[in-house]
Design an enzyme around this catalytic site. Structure first.
Site, mmCIF file in Angstrom:
data_model
loop_
_atom_site.group_PDB
_atom_site.id
_atom_site.type_symbol
_atom_site.label_atom_id
_atom_site.label_comp_id
_atom_site.label_asym_id
_atom_site.label_seq_id
_atom_site.Cartn_x
_atom_site.Cartn_y
_atom_site.Cartn_z
ATOM 1 N N VAL A 126 0.905 -1.151 0.000
ATOM 2 C CA VAL A 126 0.000 0.000 0.000
ATOM 3 C C VAL A 126 0.945 1.202 0.000
ATOM 4 C CG1 VAL A 126 -1.820 1.215 1.243
ATOM 5 C CG2 VAL A 126 -1.792 -1.291 1.213
ATOM 6 N N PRO A 127 1.129 1.834 -1.165
ATOM 7 C CA PRO A 127 2.287 2.697 -1.401
ATOM 8 C C PRO A 127 2.222 4.092 -0.772
ATOM 9 C CG PRO A 127 0.907 2.646 -3.342
ATOM 10 C CD PRO A 127 0.310 1.669 -2.363
ATOM 11 N N CYS A 128 2.345 4.149 0.525
ATOM 12 C CA CYS A 128 2.369 5.442 1.214
ATOM 13 C C CYS A 128 3.613 6.244 0.857
ATOM 14 C CB CYS A 128 2.234 5.253 2.726
ATOM 15 S SG CYS A 128 3.390 4.093 3.446
ATOM 16 N N HIS A 129 4.631 5.595 0.325
ATOM 17 C CA HIS A 129 5.840 6.304 -0.095
ATOM 18 C C HIS A 129 5.578 7.220 -1.289
ATOM 19 C CE1 HIS A 129 5.806 2.589 -2.500
ATOM 20 N NE2 HIS A 129 6.409 3.302 -3.432
#
Length: 161
Positions: A126-129
């Site tokens: 889950v690409p919070c970056h």
């Protein structure tokens, strides 16, 4: 009872956690902010995580752009709505906290979006970056700004692990 495994990555060890049903509910980096205590991960079981490990390896090799794993993310309804928005950010692209707040229909909620983003229990997948400041600057990342920059550079093709 939760179970976990640890797998290597270009960032060092990643701890994967599955819930009672064997569904991935956590991915944590060493030293990550908001990382739950180790004892909450349950016993180690390397047999449950084959598909998750395979997809992570394919991602780090540059061959996977979108994860297709079943996930179970425990959080408030608002947090889950932010995490759903994160999954919609395409590989190699970024969005600002304001963009996410706008997409949620609450343009004044940038700070709340940032707090929810920081509590994301399944980093990388889950690409919070992929969330940056309004001016494109790097802002907080539970795994550290160096890791965030390396992930963004990797996805943009400007650096390899």
């Amino acid at each position: 009872m939760k179970k976990h495994t640890v797998t290597d990555s270009p960032y060092g060890p990643l701890t994967l956690v599955a819930d009672d049903d064997g569904v991935l509910c956590g991915l944590y980096m060493t030293g990550q902010r908001h990382r739950p205590p180790e004892e909450s991960f349950g016993p180690r079981d390397d047999t449950l995580f084959g598909e998750a490990v395979d997809q992570l390896e394919a991602y780090f090799e540059g061959g996977l752009k979108e994860f297709t794993l079943p996930l179970r993310m425990a959080g408030t309804p608002f947090q889950r709505s932010v995490w759903d928005q994160l999954r919609m950010i395409p590989y190699g692209e970024t969005r600002s906290y304001g963009d996410l707040a706008e997409a949620l229909g609450n343009p004044g909620a940038s700070r709340a979006v940032g707090l929810a983003n920081g509590k994301n229990p399944i980093g990388i997948i889950v690409p919070c970056h992929r969330v940056v400041g309004a001016n494109g600057s790097l802002t907080g990342y539970g795994g550290g700004l160096d890791r965030k920059q390396r992930l963004l550079d990797f996805e943009n093709g400007t650096a390899l692990f």
